[in-house]
Design a protein around this motif. Structure first.
Motif, PDB file in Angstrom:
ATOM      1  N   ARG A  22      -3.374   0.211 -10.997  1.00  0.00           N
ATOM      2  CA  ARG A  22      -3.702   1.257 -10.026  1.00  0.00           C
ATOM      3  C   ARG A  22      -3.552   0.704  -8.614  1.00  0.00           C
ATOM      4  NH1 ARG A  22      -9.613   2.684 -11.631  1.00  0.00           N
ATOM      5  NH2 ARG A  22      -9.643   0.419 -11.605  1.00  0.00           N
ATOM      6  N   THR A  23      -3.112   1.584  -7.712  1.00  0.00           N
ATOM      7  CA  THR A  23      -3.006   1.207  -6.305  1.00  0.00           C
ATOM      8  C   THR A  23      -3.911   2.124  -5.490  1.00  0.00           C
ATOM      9  OG1 THR A  23      -1.196   2.746  -5.796  1.00  0.00           O
ATOM     10  CG2 THR A  23      -0.577   0.543  -6.619  1.00  0.00           C
ATOM     11  N   PHE A  24      -4.151   1.709  -4.262  1.00  0.00           N
ATOM     12  CA  PHE A  24      -4.966   2.534  -3.363  1.00  0.00           C
ATOM     13  C   PHE A  24      -4.337   3.922  -3.209  1.00  0.00           C
ATOM     14  CE2 PHE A  24      -6.432   3.663   1.001  1.00  0.00           C
ATOM     15  CZ  PHE A  24      -7.791   3.722   0.721  1.00  0.00           C
ATOM     16  N   GLY A  25      -3.033   3.973  -2.982  1.00  0.00           N
ATOM     17  CA  GLY A  25      -2.337   5.259  -2.825  1.00  0.00           C
ATOM     18  C   GLY A  25      -2.451   6.133  -4.060  1.00  0.00           C
ATOM     19  N   HIS A  30      -5.222  10.690  -6.803  1.00  0.00           N
ATOM     20  CA  HIS A  30      -6.115  11.042  -7.911  1.00  0.00           C
ATOM     21  C   HIS A  30      -7.360  11.767  -7.387  1.00  0.00           C
ATOM     22  CE1 HIS A  30      -8.661  10.582 -11.463  1.00  0.00           C
ATOM     23  NE2 HIS A  30      -9.563   9.982 -10.691  1.00  0.00           N
ATOM     24  N   TYR A  31      -7.964  11.234  -6.332  1.00  0.00           N
ATOM     25  CA  TYR A  31      -9.192  11.848  -5.812  1.00  0.00           C
ATOM     26  C   TYR A  31      -8.930  13.157  -5.071  1.00  0.00           C
ATOM     27  CZ  TYR A  31     -12.012   7.985  -7.411  1.00  0.00           C
ATOM     28  OH  TYR A  31     -12.652   7.065  -8.209  1.00  0.00           O
ATOM     29  N   PHE A  32      -7.753  13.315  -4.495  1.00  0.00           N
ATOM     30  CA  PHE A  32      -7.424  14.620  -3.906  1.00  0.00           C
ATOM     31  C   PHE A  32      -7.502  15.697  -4.987  1.00  0.00           C
ATOM     32  CE2 PHE A  32      -5.089  12.803  -0.086  1.00  0.00           C
ATOM     33  CZ  PHE A  32      -5.911  13.415   0.841  1.00  0.00           C
ATOM     34  N   CYS A  33      -6.972  15.387  -6.168  1.00  0.00           N
ATOM     35  CA  CYS A  33      -7.001  16.351  -7.280  1.00  0.00           C
ATOM     36  C   CYS A  33      -8.396  16.465  -7.889  1.00  0.00           C
ATOM     37  CB  CYS A  33      -6.002  15.946  -8.359  1.00  0.00           C
ATOM     38  SG  CYS A  33      -4.294  16.021  -7.833  1.00  0.00           S
ATOM     39  N   LYS A  51      -2.527  10.656  10.155  1.00  0.00           N
ATOM     40  CA  LYS A  51      -1.474   9.641  10.083  1.00  0.00           C
ATOM     41  C   LYS A  51      -1.878   8.512   9.145  1.00  0.00           C
ATOM     42  CE  LYS A  51       0.351  10.460  14.693  1.00  0.00           C
ATOM     43  NZ  LYS A  51       0.477   9.919  16.046  1.00  0.00           N
ATOM     44  N   LEU A  52      -3.143   8.133   9.198  1.00  0.00           N
ATOM     45  CA  LEU A  52      -3.625   7.059   8.332  1.00  0.00           C
ATOM     46  C   LEU A  52      -3.614   7.514   6.874  1.00  0.00           C
ATOM     47  CD1 LEU A  52      -4.660   4.173   8.181  1.00  0.00           C
ATOM     48  CD2 LEU A  52      -6.970   5.054   8.579  1.00  0.00           C
ATOM     49  N   VAL A  53      -4.046   8.729   6.615  1.00  0.00           N
ATOM     50  CA  VAL A  53      -4.036   9.256   5.244  1.00  0.00           C
ATOM     51  C   VAL A  53      -2.600   9.310   4.734  1.00  0.00           C
ATOM     52  CG1 VAL A  53      -4.535  11.252   3.777  1.00  0.00           C
ATOM     53  CG2 VAL A  53      -6.182  10.538   5.522  1.00  0.00           C
ATOM     54  N   SER A  54      -1.679   9.730   5.590  1.00  0.00           N
ATOM     55  CA  SER A  54      -0.265   9.769   5.209  1.00  0.00           C
ATOM     56  C   SER A  54       0.231   8.373   4.839  1.00  0.00           C
ATOM     57  CB  SER A  54       0.565  10.344   6.350  1.00  0.00           C
ATOM     58  OG  SER A  54       1.935  10.319   6.010  1.00  0.00           O
ATOM     59  N   LYS A  55      -0.181   7.388   5.612  1.00  0.00           N
ATOM     60  CA  LYS A  55       0.208   6.002   5.333  1.00  0.00           C
ATOM     61  C   LYS A  55      -0.346   5.553   3.980  1.00  0.00           C
ATOM     62  CE  LYS A  55       1.051   2.336   8.261  1.00  0.00           C
ATOM     63  NZ  LYS A  55       0.789   1.598   9.468  1.00  0.00           N
ATOM     64  N   PHE A  56      -1.584   5.926   3.683  1.00  0.00           N
ATOM     65  CA  PHE A  56      -2.200   5.580   2.406  1.00  0.00           C
ATOM     66  C   PHE A  56      -1.345   6.068   1.240  1.00  0.00           C
ATOM     67  CE2 PHE A  56      -6.783   6.118   4.241  1.00  0.00           C
ATOM     68  CZ  PHE A  56      -6.702   4.879   4.858  1.00  0.00           C
ATOM     69  N   VAL A  57      -0.877   7.313   1.373  1.00  0.00           N
ATOM     70  CA  VAL A  57      -0.190   7.972   0.269  1.00  0.00           C
ATOM     71  C   VAL A  57       1.285   7.583   0.169  1.00  0.00           C
ATOM     72  CG1 VAL A  57       0.447  10.239  -0.649  1.00  0.00           C
ATOM     73  CG2 VAL A  57      -1.818   9.898   0.335  1.00  0.00           C
ATOM     74  N   THR A  58       1.949   7.372   1.296  1.00  0.00           N
ATOM     75  CA  THR A  58       3.398   7.150   1.258  1.00  0.00           C
ATOM     76  C   THR A  58       3.819   5.688   1.205  1.00  0.00           C
ATOM     77  OG1 THR A  58       3.570   7.251   3.675  1.00  0.00           O
ATOM     78  CG2 THR A  58       3.904   9.313   2.449  1.00  0.00           C
ATOM     79  N   ASP A  59       3.023   4.796   1.743  1.00  0.00           N
ATOM     80  CA  ASP A  59       3.396   3.388   1.777  1.00  0.00           C
ATOM     81  C   ASP A  59       2.759   2.665   0.586  1.00  0.00           C
ATOM     82  OD1 ASP A  59       3.913   0.721   2.282  1.00  0.00           O
ATOM     83  OD2 ASP A  59       3.263   0.781   4.378  1.00  0.00           O
ATOM     84  N   ARG A  60       3.552   2.457  -0.454  1.00  0.00           N
ATOM     85  CA  ARG A  60       3.049   1.879  -1.707  1.00  0.00           C
ATOM     86  C   ARG A  60       2.448   0.492  -1.514  1.00  0.00           C
ATOM     87  NH1 ARG A  60       5.921   3.584  -6.936  1.00  0.00           N
ATOM     88  NH2 ARG A  60       4.535   1.920  -7.515  1.00  0.00           N
ATOM     89  N   LYS A  61       2.899  -0.223  -0.516  1.00  0.00           N
ATOM     90  CA  LYS A  61       2.418  -1.587  -0.302  1.00  0.00           C
ATOM     91  C   LYS A  61       1.289  -1.662   0.729  1.00  0.00           C
ATOM     92  CE  LYS A  61       6.549  -3.930  -1.796  1.00  0.00           C
ATOM     93  NZ  LYS A  61       6.149  -4.514  -3.028  1.00  0.00           N
ATOM     94  N   TYR A  62       0.877  -0.515   1.245  1.00  0.00           N
ATOM     95  CA  TYR A  62      -0.175  -0.506   2.262  1.00  0.00           C
ATOM     96  C   TYR A  62      -1.474  -1.038   1.674  1.00  0.00           C
ATOM     97  CZ  TYR A  62      -3.304   0.911   5.962  1.00  0.00           C
ATOM     98  OH  TYR A  62      -4.234   0.901   6.956  1.00  0.00           O
ATOM     99  N   ILE A  89     -10.272  -2.204  -6.367  1.00  0.00           N
ATOM    100  CA  ILE A  89      -8.807  -2.089  -6.433  1.00  0.00           C
ATOM    101  C   ILE A  89      -8.175  -2.716  -5.192  1.00  0.00           C
ATOM    102  CG2 ILE A  89      -6.913  -0.400  -6.278  1.00  0.00           C
ATOM    103  CD1 ILE A  89      -8.601   1.375  -8.178  1.00  0.00           C
ATOM    104  N   CYS A  90      -8.871  -2.616  -4.069  1.00  0.00           N
ATOM    105  CA  CYS A  90      -8.363  -3.156  -2.805  1.00  0.00           C
ATOM    106  C   CYS A  90      -8.799  -4.603  -2.577  1.00  0.00           C
ATOM    107  CB  CYS A  90      -8.833  -2.290  -1.643  1.00  0.00           C
ATOM    108  SG  CYS A  90      -8.217  -0.608  -1.736  1.00  0.00           S
ATOM    109  N   GLY A  91      -9.553  -5.159  -3.506  1.00  0.00           N
ATOM    110  CA  GLY A  91      -9.995  -6.544  -3.381  1.00  0.00           C
ATOM    111  C   GLY A  91     -11.280  -6.717  -2.591  1.00  0.00           C
ATOM    112  N   TYR A  92     -12.051  -5.651  -2.460  1.00  0.00           N
ATOM    113  CA  TYR A  92     -13.294  -5.693  -1.702  1.00  0.00           C
ATOM    114  C   TYR A  92     -14.476  -5.360  -2.606  1.00  0.00           C
ATOM    115  CZ  TYR A  92      -9.992  -5.073   2.198  1.00  0.00           C
ATOM    116  OH  TYR A  92      -8.954  -5.203   3.077  1.00  0.00           O
TER     117      TYR A  92
END
Length: 133
Positions: A22-25, A30-33, A51-62, A89-92
């Motif tokens: 699983r990735t953050f994006g 998943h949580y939007f749904c 813009k930040l939410v868009s980055k979360f969803v579109t940038d797989r390596k973010y 999942i994010c290492g935190y």
């Protein structure tokens, strides 16, 4: 050399059995749904911009900051268990020796899911507030 091959095989099996794909994006989508929440509502409740939410969803390596990840947990209204999982999942993780983290844990566990309300709580405790976009 045979021992080295055995170790490699064991390590490979261990990684295969424990790797979390699983990735953050993926989890954001998943949580939007699951939570049936719009981007606008997430941004409003989390205090983050589109813009930040868009980055979360579109940038797989973010890789989000812990702060951003916690804000998303708040914005989606995640349960404490869901929030811990997303942070992991994010290492935190929420630190038990950090009063700010514990205040956020308290808020999530108490059903407080708006960054403005949590900022009031953090301010009252003399802790750093979330920056609101």
């Amino acid at each position: 050399m045979n021992q080295m091959n055995q170790n490699y095989e064991n390590i490979s099996k261990f990684i295969t059995n424990h790797y979390d794909y699983r990735t953050f994006g993926n989890m954001i989508n998943h949580y939007f749904c699951k939570k049936n929440i719009s981007t606008r509502e997430l941004c409003e409740h989390a205090g983050i911009d589109r813009k930040l939410v868009s980055k979360f969803v579109t940038d797989r390596k973010y890789h989000p900051s812990k702060e951003s990840c916690m804000a998303v947990c708040i914005g989606f209204g995640l349960t404490l268990e869901e929030a811990r999982d997303l942070l992991k999942i994010c290492g935190y993780s929420f630190a038990n020796n950090n009063s700010r983290d514990l205040a956020i844990v308290y808020a999530l566990d108490s059903g407080i899911h708006h960054v403005g309300e949590i900022n009031e709580l953090l301010s009252a405790l003399g802790e750093k507030e979330f920056k609101v976009a």
